[in-house]
Scaffold this motif. Structure first.
Motif: not given
Ligand SMILES: Cc1cc2nc3c(=O)[nH]c(=O)nc-3n(C[C@H](O)[C@H](O)[C@H](O)COP(=O)(O)O)c2cc1C
Length: 493
Positions: A28, A60-61, A103, A171, A255, A267, A295, A317-320, A351, A361
């Motif tokens: 998001g 994002e959502i 998503q 989540h 996740s 996260s 992830v 998956a690489f999020g942050r 987050i 963000i």
């Molecule tokens: C700013 C932010 C927003 C997130 N928004 C969503 C989201 O919209 N949908 C979702 O399934 N997970 C969301 N997550 C979780 C991430 O998809 C991910 O699972 C989580 O950050 C762990 O991955 P990472 O360690 O690589 O960041 C969000 C995480 C962060 C940091």
């Protein structure tokens, strides 16, 4: 290069060929317009992220129903009027050669605004962990309407040119609320044992499949483990996997955690090792043949490659990491990983800013993130002589960026070493990454052409004699002293 051969292998899901196994998971951003449409800021943010070279981008959502919308700036897909903006987002991703999934989301009982307005829904009228306000229990009509809304959202995603959809069943949001005995105490066919509680998800998947047809990939994001007292286990999740696949799931995105799980594990903060939950992906893989995404704190493509080579997951998956440094994959491919800024897992710009400040963000270590529209890219028209006073992270970043834009930069640090307060932070267990951050900041500033002078404070006279065009004062943050009785006593007291 050859060391990434598993990660960079294409993968085919239904008819979709995804160019490699690197996933940008949903994050998001709160960058959307207030009416839920895609903004220019969304597009610029996405364009920069996709430059990573990741093969599979998940948005994002994106809300499938007005009564399931998490916040005023959440992207929406509950009406055809959202399609044109979403189509631009798909285009931005396609231009880089990546594939994009939308998503699909319903917030259920975890929607702050909806709870305040008395519009929040849940499987049962049980208060949200976070907001402590009860939602309205969904009637069978509400359930049918929501299932249809997931289907229509998926249909619109396809019309907007997306390559796939992902159902958000993780989540602690609505789909997962049905799975959890903490939120679902229904006595009808949507409650009961774990299989009964999974019925809603199965019917959403079936409806989505009906709307998108047989050739369109569907991912489902699950929390493979609830990670809460008396929550469901990964073995429970394994037991329903065949039904989810039969109902239409082509990818399982494994996740974990829910609202109320310890320490924001979803996260995860820095004390969790990169890849610390990969065993969940492996356990899901034991019971399905479709691809599984792992992830959790991934920052290093080489580690991801090894996990795929071991067969523990099919995609990573690489999020942050995409926020901290979207060049991480290119750097790895081109033998420059030492230049990659690793995510600090501090959660401050991302987050936590979203959840607790309702901000859009950002990233604590990457000032470009979320500000791509304003961020200067091209060299300045006039090169200036710039002095930066202070070699903490702020000063080092300012020096590096000013030098990158073509200015003649000198940074002065009074201490023998750069880093400021962060040199202390880096000594705390698990926070070694902060030390690497400072080293990389200094190396980058030098690479961009800034001169760094340590053990040298700056006086008024020096400025008068040297007369730089600009002075940037970055002499440090003030430490926060918490109000704890006895905090002013010395260690000898
Ligand atoms: C700013 C932010 C927003 C997130 N928004 C969503 C989201 O919209 N949908 C979702 O399934 N997970 C969301 N997550 C979780 C991430 O998809 C991910 O699972 C989580 O950050 C762990 O991955 P990472 O360690 O690589 O960041 C969000 C995480 C962060 C940091």
């Amino acid at each position: 290069m050859s060391k990434l051969e598993h990660l960079l292998q294409p993968i085919t899901v239904r008819n979709l060929q995804i160019p490699n196994r690197v996933v940008m998971p949903p994050m998001g951003s709160n960058l959307g317009n207030k009416d839920g449409t895609v903004s220019d800021a969304n597009l610029a943010y996405f364009k920069r992220r996709v430059q990573s070279g990741a093969g599979f981008i998940i948005t994002e959502i994106t809300s499938v129903h007005p009564d399931g919308t998490a916040s005023p700036r959440t992207l929406c897909v509950y009406d055809d009027r959202f399609i044109p903006g979403l189509a631009k987002m798909a285009d931005v991703v396609h231009q880089q050669g990546a594939k994009i999934a939308m998503q699909l989301h319903h917030v259920g009982r975890e929607g702050y605004y909806l709870l305040q307005e008395g519009r929040a829904l849940g499987p049962s009228a049980i208060a949200s962990y976070i907001y402590r306000v009860k939602p309205r229990e969904m009637s069978i009509e509400d359930i049918q309407e929501t299932i249809a809304a997931f289907g229509q959202g998926a249909r619109r995603a396809r019309e907007a040119g997306f390559d796939a959809v992902e159902l958000h069943a993780a989540h602690g949001y609505l789909l997962m609320q049905f799975l959890s005995q903490h939120c679902n105490q229904r006595t009808d066919e949507y409650g009961g044992d774990f299989a009964g509680r999974s019925r809603f998800i199965v019917e959403c998947l079936q409806e989505v499949r009906k709307q998108v047809g047989e050739d369109f990939p569907i991912s489902i994001r699950i929390s493979a483990e609830e990670i809460i007292k008396d929550g469901y286990s990964v073995e429970d999740m394994q037991s329903i996997m065949p039904r989810l696949v039969e109902a239409g799931a082509d990818i399982i995105h494994a996740s974990f955690g829910t609202h109320g799980s310890p320490g924001g594990i979803t996260s995860a903060p820095v004390e969790y090792e990169p890849g610390f939950k990969v065993e969940l992906a492996r356990k899901i893989k034991e019971v399905v043949k479709v691809p599984v995404i792992a992830v959790g704190r991934f920052t290093d493509p080489f580690m991801a490659d090894e996990i795929i080579s071991r067969g523990d997951a099919d995609m990573i998956a690489f999020g942050r990491q995409h926020l901290a440094d979207p060049d991480f994959l290119i750097n790895a491919r081109e033998g420059r990983s030492q230049q990659t800024f690793e995510c600090l897992a501090c959660n401050q710009g991302c987050i936590e800013r979203l959840l607790f400040e309702q901000g859009s963000i950002r990233c604590a270590i990457n000032p470009e993130t979320g500000q791509e529209l304003e961020y200067p890219v091209d060299a300045a028209k006039k090169s200036k002589r710039v002095w930066v006073i202070g070699g903490g992270p702020g000063g080092l970043t300012a020096a590096s960026e000013a030098a990158r834009l073509g200015h003649e930069v000198t940074l002065f640090e009074a201490e023998p070493e750069t880093g400021g307060q962060v040199t202390l932070a880096a000594r705390v267990p698990y926070k070694e990454v902060y030390g690497r951050w400072i080293e990389k900041l200094a190396a980058r500033a030098t690479r961009h052409g800034a001169e760094i002078i340590t053990s040298q404070g700056v006086t008024r006279e020096m400025i008068q004699t040297g007369h730089p065009d600009e002075v940037i004062l970055a002499s440090g943050a003030r430490p926060v002293k918490p109000d704890i009785p006895g905090i002013n006593l010395s260690t000898a007291d």
